[in-house]
Design an enzyme around this catalytic site. Structure first.
Site, short mmCIF file in Angstrom:
data_model
loop_
_atom_site.label_atom_id
_atom_site.label_comp_id
_atom_site.label_asym_id
_atom_site.label_seq_id
_atom_site.Cartn_x
_atom_site.Cartn_y
_atom_site.Cartn_z
N CYS A 99 0.81 -1.04 0.01
CA CYS A 99 -0.10 -0.09 -0.04
C CYS A 99 0.85 1.29 0.22
O CYS A 99 1.99 1.24 0.72
CB CYS A 99 -0.96 0.08 1.22
N THR A 124 -0.25 9.22 0.28
CA THR A 124 0.18 10.46 0.84
C THR A 124 -1.20 11.06 1.25
O THR A 124 -2.02 11.17 0.56
CB THR A 124 0.59 11.17 -0.43
N GLN A 126 -0.63 16.08 -0.57
CA GLN A 126 -0.98 15.77 -2.12
C GLN A 126 -0.69 16.80 -2.89
O GLN A 126 -0.67 18.04 -2.78
CB GLN A 126 -2.19 15.21 -2.33
N ARG A 142 2.29 18.01 -4.09
CA ARG A 142 3.60 18.61 -3.56
C ARG A 142 4.78 17.85 -3.90
O ARG A 142 5.81 18.07 -3.32
CB ARG A 142 3.34 19.07 -2.14
N GLY A 143 4.79 16.59 -4.44
CA GLY A 143 5.90 15.88 -4.97
C GLY A 143 6.34 14.93 -3.90
O GLY A 143 7.10 14.17 -3.88
N TYR A 144 5.56 14.67 -2.71
CA TYR A 144 5.73 13.68 -1.62
C TYR A 144 5.59 12.37 -2.27
O TYR A 144 6.02 11.28 -1.80
CB TYR A 144 4.75 14.03 -0.44
N LYS A 160 5.80 10.99 -5.44
CA LYS A 160 7.11 10.59 -5.94
C LYS A 160 8.32 10.30 -5.18
O LYS A 160 8.94 9.32 -5.35
CB LYS A 160 7.44 11.62 -7.12
N GLU A 210 2.13 -3.71 -5.76
CA GLU A 210 1.10 -4.64 -5.82
C GLU A 210 0.05 -4.16 -6.48
O GLU A 210 -0.24 -2.80 -6.48
CB GLU A 210 0.82 -5.06 -4.22
#
Length: 516
Positions: free
Chosen positions: A372, A375, A380, A382-384, A386, A406
């Site tokens: 799983c 963010t 969300q 804001r690049g977190y 990735k 998964e």
């Protein structure tokens, strides 16, 4: 007007809502539940072909009664123990029902009408036996074939290529007029039959019915248990530190907490409490100012903590409950022993605040490096997301493995992974330098080893980007100027990156049960 006609669960009709441009629209919706509050009827609606996170309670004045569709009797499923008050079954259950009927019709002739079933003994059919297999990944061309393919050094017009996505890469790469030859890898060992397909749509959350969860700790939801209760959001609002979150989906918090206007969570231990007073009392006793477990990464204000689902069971269960509010395609197991949880935090003077997390199996037979991933909504875009994905692959590099998430991925998860794979692979292709005046060479396996991205995901990303073309008997990758410029713009915006020098992580051999 909604009171003049009896609206029951299962009815379908257009419902007024605002779209992203704040304009009125009337999408078709299904009534999942009806309740009365202060002598006023409210209807819980699911917008057909929309994500479940948009489901909501609406008043009668938002319903278009002129186009009301009553549910068919066949679409109803009796509740448990045969009690009255049957409700419409979920689409997934309808698919299974049709599959069961197909199997019965194969042994019994059709009479053109529905026969009574109470006296018939029907053998149960496993829910996933009829799911069609994912499309296989085409085999890669051999290096012998690639060595015979000619390379064209200056091809600017990409439209002249005949796109052949059913073939696999790759013989050459053309970028900005300079051809770069890329030799495809030798066919490796046979893939496992149950590995997910690599076509771009095979990773979509809408594909078929997920198989039953594996006993090794898979968190894929078994939709055969999807019922009217789990299809509805049950938590109105969650207060987590300085944020208030509106849940998107059902989460199995205790029943007595679902009637509260706000559910309070301690942002450090994630314990749930029923009132602000209880939270304040708890904070005087809670000594945690960061997630339990080991801090394995810190750079600036960003930290990652590794949490063992067996050693920190209560925290892990509370984390799963919170995550389920925003993940629809995963189920929740209270047995968190088979999992590791990696929690990303942001530090300030008050402590380490949770931003997001991902979980992974201690032992995965299918090379999954994420079970799983989430963010939290306030963080969300804001690049977190990735950054979480990049960190999961950084761990795979240390472990010396390739990994894949998964399946199925949620819609937002799929977008994040496609974006990450695209940027990572394009970064490698664009950094290739000529070697002694000759075009640089790289194989699919080498890309996979450098990035720790599974080979099937590399190929599916190249197909998704439409880079693969077939030209005069050879496979070529063509990077158009638009793709190059778009990649450069995207990388300029990507400020958050994982620094491998700041990672302090030693992988364990979980096959030795003593380490559990």
């Amino acid at each position: 007007m909604a009171d003049s006609v009896e609206i029951v669960e299962g009815c379908r009709l257009p419902v007024l809502r605002k779209n992203q441009e704040h304009e009125d629209e009337w999408p078709l919706a299904e009534i999942l539940s009806v309740k009365e509050v202060s002598a006023r009827k409210l209807f819980y609606v699911h917008y057909i072909d929309f994500n479940k996170r948009l489901d909501e309670w609406v008043t009668g004045d938002r319903l278009d009664m002129k186009k009301l569709q009553f549910p068919k009797k066949e679409a109803k499923t009796p509740t448990k123990n045969g009690l009255p008050g049957s409700r419409p079954s979920s689409p997934e259950r309808e698919v299974r029902k049709s599959l069961d009927l197909n199997q019965q019709s194969a042994t019994a002739p059709s009479r053109g009408k529905t026969l009574p079933t109470p006296k018939r003994k029907v053998e149960p059919v496993p829910p996933v036996t009829q799911v069609p297999p994912a499309p296989p990944v085409p085999s890669l061309p051999s290096s012998a074939e690639a060595s015979q393919a000619s390379v064209f050094p200056a091809v600017r017009d990409t439209n002249t290529f005949k796109s052949r996505e059913d073939h696999d890469p790759i013989a050459s790469l053309t970028t900005n007029g300079n051809a770069r030859r890329i030799i495809p890898s030798q066919p490796g060992r046979k893939r496992k039959a149950n590995c997910g397909g690599t076509d771009e749509d095979s990773q979509d959350s809408s594909d078929g019915i997920p198989s039953a969860p594996r006993m090794t700790g898979s968190l894929v939801s078994d939709r055969s248990h999807d019922d009217i209760v789990t299809r509805m959001k049950n938590i109105e609002c969650i207060e987590l530190g300085r944020h208030r979150l509106k849940p998107w989906y059902f989460s199995p918090y205790p029943q007595e907490l679902t009637t509260l206007p706000i559910l309070y969570l301690c942002e450090f231990c994630l314990k749930y409490l029923k009132s602000l007073k209880c939270l304040q009392r708890h904070l005087t006793k809670c000594n945690l100012r960061h997630p339990p477990g080991n801090e394995i990464y810190r750079k600036g204000t960003i930290s990652f903590f590794e949490i063992d689902g067996r050693k920190n069971k209560t925290y892990s269960q509370n984390l799963c409950l919170l995550a389920k509010c925003f993940l629809d395609h995963k189920t929740l197991y209270y047995d968190t022993d088979p999992f590791l949880f990696y929690v990303m935090t942001e530090y300030d003077s008050k402590g380490f605040h949770i931003v997001g997390y991902f979980s992974k199996e201690k032992e995965s037979t299918e090379d999954y490096n994420v079970a799983c991933i989430l963010t939290l909504p306030p963080y969300q875009r804001r690049g977190y997301g990735k950054l979480l994905i990049e960190f999961s692959y950084e761990l795979s590099k240390v472990e010396g493995k390739t990994g894949t998430p998964e399946k199925p991925l949620s819609d937002l998860g799929l977008l994040s992974y496609r974006s990450y794979w695209s940027q990572t692979i394009l970064e490698i292709l664009m950094d290739l330098k000529p070697d002694n005046g000759e075009r640089p060479q790289i194989t699919i396996n080498e890309i996979s080893e450098i990035t720790s991205v599974k080979k099937e995901d590399v190929i599916s990303t190249l197909q998704y980007l439409n880079l693969i073309n077939y030209y005069k008997g050879q496979y070529i990758l063509t990077l158009s100027e638009d793709i190059v410029e778009g990649h450069e713009r995207a990388m300029q915006k990507r400020h958050l990156r994982i620094d491998s020098k700041c990672l302090h992580f030693t992988p364990k051999d979980w096959s030795k049960r003593g380490k559990w």
